[in-house]
Design an enzyme around this catalytic site. Structure first.
Site, PDB file in Angstrom:
ATOM      1  N   GLY A 178       0.988  -1.155   0.164  1.00 18.80           N
ATOM      2  CA  GLY A 178       0.128   0.022  -0.037  1.00 18.80           C
ATOM      3  C   GLY A 178       0.868   1.152   0.035  1.00 18.80           C
ATOM      4  O   GLY A 178       1.950   1.252   0.471  1.00 18.80           O
ATOM      5  N   ARG A 311     -39.203  -3.738   2.591  1.00 16.99           N
ATOM      6  CA  ARG A 311     -39.573  -4.590   1.298  1.00 16.99           C
ATOM      7  C   ARG A 311     -40.352  -5.781   1.363  1.00 16.99           C
ATOM      8  O   ARG A 311     -40.528  -6.508   2.656  1.00 16.99           O
ATOM      9  CB  ARG A 311     -38.304  -5.327   0.832  1.00 16.99           C
ATOM     10  CG  ARG A 311     -38.422  -6.335  -0.397  1.00 16.99           C
ATOM     11  CD  ARG A 311     -38.507  -5.500  -1.499  1.00 16.99           C
ATOM     12  NE  ARG A 311     -38.521  -6.654  -2.734  1.00 16.99           N
ATOM     13  CZ  ARG A 311     -38.716  -6.065  -3.984  1.00 16.99           C
ATOM     14  NH1 ARG A 311     -38.927  -4.732  -4.050  1.00 16.99           N
ATOM     15  NH2 ARG A 311     -38.832  -6.649  -5.032  1.00 16.99           N
ATOM     16  N   GLY A 402     -31.732  -8.349  -6.038  1.00 24.85           N
ATOM     17  CA  GLY A 402     -31.229  -7.614  -7.061  1.00 24.85           C
ATOM     18  C   GLY A 402     -30.713  -6.259  -6.848  1.00 24.85           C
ATOM     19  O   GLY A 402     -29.698  -5.673  -7.195  1.00 24.85           O
ATOM     20  N   THR A 423      -7.270 -12.663   4.236  1.00 23.23           N
ATOM     21  CA  THR A 423      -5.906 -13.039   3.896  1.00 23.23           C
ATOM     22  C   THR A 423      -4.845 -12.175   4.126  1.00 23.23           C
ATOM     23  O   THR A 423      -3.646 -12.448   4.014  1.00 23.23           O
ATOM     24  CB  THR A 423      -5.975 -13.580   2.443  1.00 23.23           C
ATOM     25  OG1 THR A 423      -6.155 -12.464   1.376  1.00 23.23           O
ATOM     26  CG2 THR A 423      -6.830 -14.816   2.164  1.00 23.23           C
ATOM     27  N   GLU A 425      -3.021  -8.781   6.490  1.00 18.72           N
ATOM     28  CA  GLU A 425      -2.511  -8.862   8.006  1.00 18.72           C
ATOM     29  C   GLU A 425      -2.485 -10.253   8.287  1.00 18.72           C
ATOM     30  O   GLU A 425      -3.082 -10.688   9.629  1.00 18.72           O
ATOM     31  CB  GLU A 425      -3.639  -7.904   8.653  1.00 18.72           C
ATOM     32  CG  GLU A 425      -3.348  -6.316   8.242  1.00 18.72           C
ATOM     33  CD  GLU A 425      -2.203  -5.755   9.184  1.00 18.72           C
ATOM     34  OE1 GLU A 425      -1.622  -6.452  10.019  1.00 18.72           O
ATOM     35  OE2 GLU A 425      -1.859  -4.733   8.633  1.00 18.72           O
ATOM     36  N   ASP A 427      -2.911 -14.453   6.949  1.00 17.92           N
ATOM     37  CA  ASP A 427      -3.988 -15.129   6.435  1.00 17.92           C
ATOM     38  C   ASP A 427      -4.760 -15.994   7.414  1.00 17.92           C
ATOM     39  O   ASP A 427      -4.142 -16.408   8.466  1.00 17.92           O
ATOM     40  CB  ASP A 427      -3.293 -16.167   5.435  1.00 17.92           C
ATOM     41  CG  ASP A 427      -4.409 -17.277   4.808  1.00 17.92           C
ATOM     42  OD1 ASP A 427      -4.871 -17.127   3.876  1.00 17.92           O
ATOM     43  OD2 ASP A 427      -4.517 -18.336   5.683  1.00 17.92           O
TER      44      ASP A 427
END
Lengths: 663, 663
Positions: A178, A311, A402, A423, A425, A427
């Site tokens: 990073g 919903r 959806g 996976t 810092e 695994d």
């Protein structure tokens, strides 16, 4: 332990309990991070990187993300606050959290933990102010989990008083780093130290990788890891060093020094022990990732639960009123146990942050035993939280149909951004091995090693002497467990003591079995040392999971115990029942195989879980409101009160009435 | 049943068995689809849409994607071939497969199945040649699973001899519609038909939505669904109709006609039955999605298994040689059962495609019972395959560590693109209810209904008369089951008859239990009709899963039975053992609760599974090579033989040797 049905709960009271010790850090983030900090859906990788870098420099440092640094450099000497701050950032934008974690946690944290005063004085203020962007260059293309075997070399030359930093082949390039592809000016680079012809294992150097104009320094080749599944705003890259000259004083020399003449010295003689001590100071990253995963899980659950209330699909019999998704048992079966687990893990994380703060927060020497225990706890909870996030966010995405696939409803980025957490810092599978190894050896030696059991053959010969270490509220838990009568079958499955005993019993039995199998294996598989461990690897990983489950339940019980508001306490107690019984239900095969449950009692647990779902159905909204994710942070189109949406709902009701007279 | 250890297997022989009846369609795709058709990593949404549209027009129709259409219009009257072709496309690029599925499967398929000769003559040639792009506009914002309750209206006006197509409110807009946002010129629009003041339920019209210049037609508003988790190349959009005039002859009138004066007629009197007959012809989409999910799963497993053979991490004890990931038991536990399940589902899918071809391939009248059974099978296998894909691709991504998170290694797009499959073409949970309902009613009536049990209260009063329908190789399976002695415990768990019996027994017992609970519920919960079904929803979904498991195992057994090559047969038999025992192991709680397994036998199954993993370890590469995914189609950077990679590997070995003498 409260056992009455939960009364009406004020979500604000629930929030107070969840916010815990660093409530003001949480509040400051909720108050200050406005829509400018939210993810932008559909942007390109370049746009995302540009935006996140800009936001990072605009992030008010006083919110707490850099508060782990000493006060004298602009921090607050508050480790716990920095972890909580990073969890809050994660809820706003995961790229922002990861970029901040790289800059202040990994890069700045390494300079702080592995460097000495001259490094601190020279660099920490610029790092905290994000004037100097930096990388944490540990992982290589060929070695991620087994960092002790890194291939990058750094060889001291007394003539020039410099180190020669070198990437011997492609598999040794630094990868996934990073801040490397775009912003990094410096990097903490991990490599194998050689001086005076002898190797001393992995050490770290502070190495400039770009000049003031942003061009790579001589000998440094910088690549881009390219598009990723998520975290588009983080510029992951690759670093290759071609005999780069590094001045002697750029060695971060807290744990190992090289004198001008090349003489090596260290306060820790053993290479391996020194290496794991160095790694140990970096446990915070792992704790942050676990917290970030839980933060994303809370956002996803908040979205799915709120959507499931509005919903509706399919009419109830004998009516034309359609049924909200959350009223369906199958939907409750998806959402509520995940919600209960999220609560449990929240309290386990809070306890971990408090422990981290206690162990690493002071100025005194580190208590090695407590540090080891902390590392184990962090490893287990990081694995539990990140896997739980992966499963739960996936489930929430599906629970929204959806709509859950559209970027505008947030769930796709929650999923994609957190996906790497299982996976990185550490695994998760490797971390669980680390936990198991700690349990098998009682934290006594070599525990920190991330190895694949290969170099751990001593385990099988060891006698397990460790007493089960209780995590929190020891005496209360002991009382609850002791109160369970000998004949378990007569106790209600909602009895907290019985639940605690079941978790503890499972952990102990699995651990004893693993030790027995390893010992037997050591006798009969002497000529196949790899098989001794490999043949029980699944068993050993289960030990680690059972241990983490137990630690998590105990943290939940301790949190309930210390909750003052009786209505909140009663609600949490029901949620804890659901958590405990969900875990037992998921592992009922084991409990039945080992005669810990009769078939009848096992079936009864499923019925009790379903009863709990019914009981907690009216509290679903309260439970997610307790997470107190600000509405704007959810950044979810389908939950916004858009113009026309109210009319549509009203029209829906009209339509439902009209259709009562079909042809 | 072969029981000897598998001998050396030629992957080409294995491929032949897997390729099955439409081997030439598979071969044609492998030969003709070159790198031009592969996904491009990191492109923008606009770029992806442009590329996929272009590729769709360049796709050689003779490969078979449109072969379900009648020969006279340019197809081959070969339903099975079109499904297999779409599975192959899915392995190249999922956006391409979905876009093709929208164009030829859903849109063209609806014109074919619901229209009559004048529609076919007017449009099919242009549809097949991709000169006319079209949409399948069924789903609405407010109604996805419950399509019978769509809110869009289409009202006939005898004066103008036109229909008035209208979106009454926002929740009624058509949503997630493929081909709508960019390319569609026409749409098959589903709406509630009203004529002469009476409603006749959902029908479909062929409606122009854009003019020749690509501008929306008057009264049609077109929106964009925006960025999605994946499938960037598919232009999903939203359609709203504001009193759009549709000529009378644009009603797709195979199952319902409106005369000029507005008189309605239909060969199927009952509205609901007509609706499900109309839907039934569209079962192919569901079969295609299941196949596509499996195709992606095969790609992911191929990548993870091949990576696991070359990726090494941690040294074995007493050596400096690092261990390939695939040698670790935990890694085998992840990959091999998933691989075995992929094989099982492959054969179940092959059987389903053959059944589809037999039921829908002819010109004669549809056998309604067989059609219902086909729909049930398609629903169950679609759910099983898409959930298996979601889980397995996720697991493969994690099994490849950080590399699995990089776009260049394919896994992120495999995951993101297939993610929607669990909820589109029928939400999996709703589909499993459909399967269960078919089992509960013996396919006798109303089975096709996708409702949420609301209107199904008749079920509880019904007597189950259905005989367990065997899927394939009936007599062989019957023999195997009959040969199992009464005392199960004395039979090896690798006995195929015992495995079949266990699956069958579980399905039957669960089904009987569900019926009993529904009956009891109908008596005691008369005043709470919703609860009658809702309280057993979890049980009922488990019935559907157990049924699908049984169907899948039987298909696998039948395929082994008809395999000529003895080495392939022996290998498949071992893989089948692993599949069957993995399912039993995952459900051991149920088997123990119901005294189908003793605790000792249950534990033995775990040991046998581990033995099978060891035995199949050397065959992992062969098993993925059998899928015959061309190397170029994998499109995976880390598996490519790049310049320098060989040297890096050699250097690694050198480094391993060198480090044998540390300080």
């Amino acid at each position: 332990m409260p056992s009455q049905a939960p009364g009406p709960v004020d979500p604000a009271r629930l929030r107070e309990v969840l916010d815990g010790s660093w409530a003001e850090v949480r509040k400051a983030h909720r108050d200050h991070l406005d829509t400018r900090f939210l993810p932008v859906y559909g942007e390109t990788g370049d746009q995302a990187r540009e935006r996140i870098t800009r936001l990072l420099t605009q992030l008010p440092v006083e919110l707490g993300v850099a508060s782990a640094f000493p006060t004298e450099y602009g921090g607050r000497s508050d480790v716990g606050g920095s972890i909580v701050a990073s969890e809050m950032l994660a809820q706003v934008d995961m790229s922002l959290m990861v970029k901040a974690g790289v800059q202040w946690g990994l890069f700045g944290g390494a300079v702080m933990a592995l460097g000495t005063r001259r490094h601190h004085d020279a660099h920490l203020r610029d790092i905290i102010a994000a004037r100097t962007f930096g990388c944490f260059a540990m992982t290589e293309t060929g070695h991620g989990s087994d960092v002790q075997q890194l291939r990058t070399t750094c060889t001291y030359d007394p003539q020039t008083q410099t180190f020669d930093l070198h990437t011997p082949h492609e598999a040794a390039r630094k990868d996934y780093i990073g801040n490397a592809a775009r912003d990094g000016r410096m990097a903490v680079v991990f490599a194998q130290l050689t001086t005076r012809g002898r190797r001393h294992g992995v050490h770290a150097w502070l190495v400039p990788i770009r000049d003031a104009q942003g061009n790579p320094m001589p000998g440094v080749t910088i690549g881009d890891a390219g598009p990723k599944a998520g975290l588009l705003g983080v510029d992951n890259g690759r670093l290759t060093f071609d005999h780069v000259r590094v001045p002697r004083d750029m060695l971060l020399d807290r744990y190992g020094q090289v004198a001008p003449d090349g003489t090596y010295s260290s306060p820790i003689e053993n290479d391996s022990r020194r290496f794991f001590t160095m790694l140990g100071t970096l446990v915070r990253g792992r704790v942050s990732v676990g917290g970030a995963a839980s933060a994303a899980t809370k956002s996803a659950l908040t979205i799915a639960v709120r959507y499931g209330d509005i919903r509706r699909q399919f009419s109830a019999p004998d009516t034309d009123r359609e049924v909200p998704l959350n009223d369906y048992l199958a939907h409750q079966r998806k959402l509520l146990p995940a919600l209960a687990t999220t609560y449990a893990l929240h309290f386990a994380q809070a306890e971990l942050v408090a422990a981290l703060s206690a162990v690493q927060g002071g100025d005194g020497p580190l208590d090695e035993h407590r540090q080891r225990e902390l590392e184990s706890r962090a490893a287990g909870l990081k694995a539990a939280q990140t896997w739980h996030a992966t499963r739960t966010i996936q489930m929430c995405r599906e629970a929204c149909g959806g709509a859950g696939y559209l970027a505008e409803n947030r769930l796709p980025s929650l999923k994609a951004d957190t996906d790497v957490f299982t996976t990185f810092e550490g695994d998760n599978t490797v971390l669980l091995q680390l936990v198991a190894k700690g349990l098998l050896t009682g934290y006594r030696d070599g525990f920190g090693s991330l190895d694949g059991w290969g170099r751990a053959s001593f385990v099988a010969e060891q006698v397990r002497e460790m007493v089960l270490e209780r995590t929190a509220a020891r005496s209360v838990i002991q009382q609850l467990v002791s109160a369970v009568p000998g004949r378990d079958d007569e106790v209600a499955v909602t009895d907290r003591g019985w639940q605690l005993k079941a978790f503890e019993d499972r952990e102990n039995h699995l651990l004893d079995g693993a030790i027995r199998r390893l010992r037997n294996g050591a006798t009969v598989k002497k000529d196949r040392p790899f098989d001794i461990f490999n043949d029980v690897q699944d068993h050993v990983l289960t030990v680690a999971t059972a241990h983490t489950d137990r630690v998590t339940l105990e943290a939940f019980v301790a949190a309930i115990e210390s909750t003052a508001d009786p209505a909140v306490q009663a609600l949490l107690s029901r949620v804890c029942d659901l958590y405990a019984l969900s875990v037992i239900e998921a592992n009922k095969g084991w409990f039945l195989e080992h005669a810990r449950l009769t078939p009848a009692r096992s079936k009864a647990i499923t019925a009790v879980v379903n009863d709990l779902l019914k009981e907690l159905r009216p509290e679903m909204r309260t439970l997610v409101d307790g997470f107190a994710v600000p509405d704007t942070w959810l950044h979810c189109a389908m939950l916004r009160e858009e113009p026309g949406r109210q009319e549509a709902m009203a029209a829906e009701d009209g339509a439902a009435a009209a259709q009562a007279v079909p042809a």
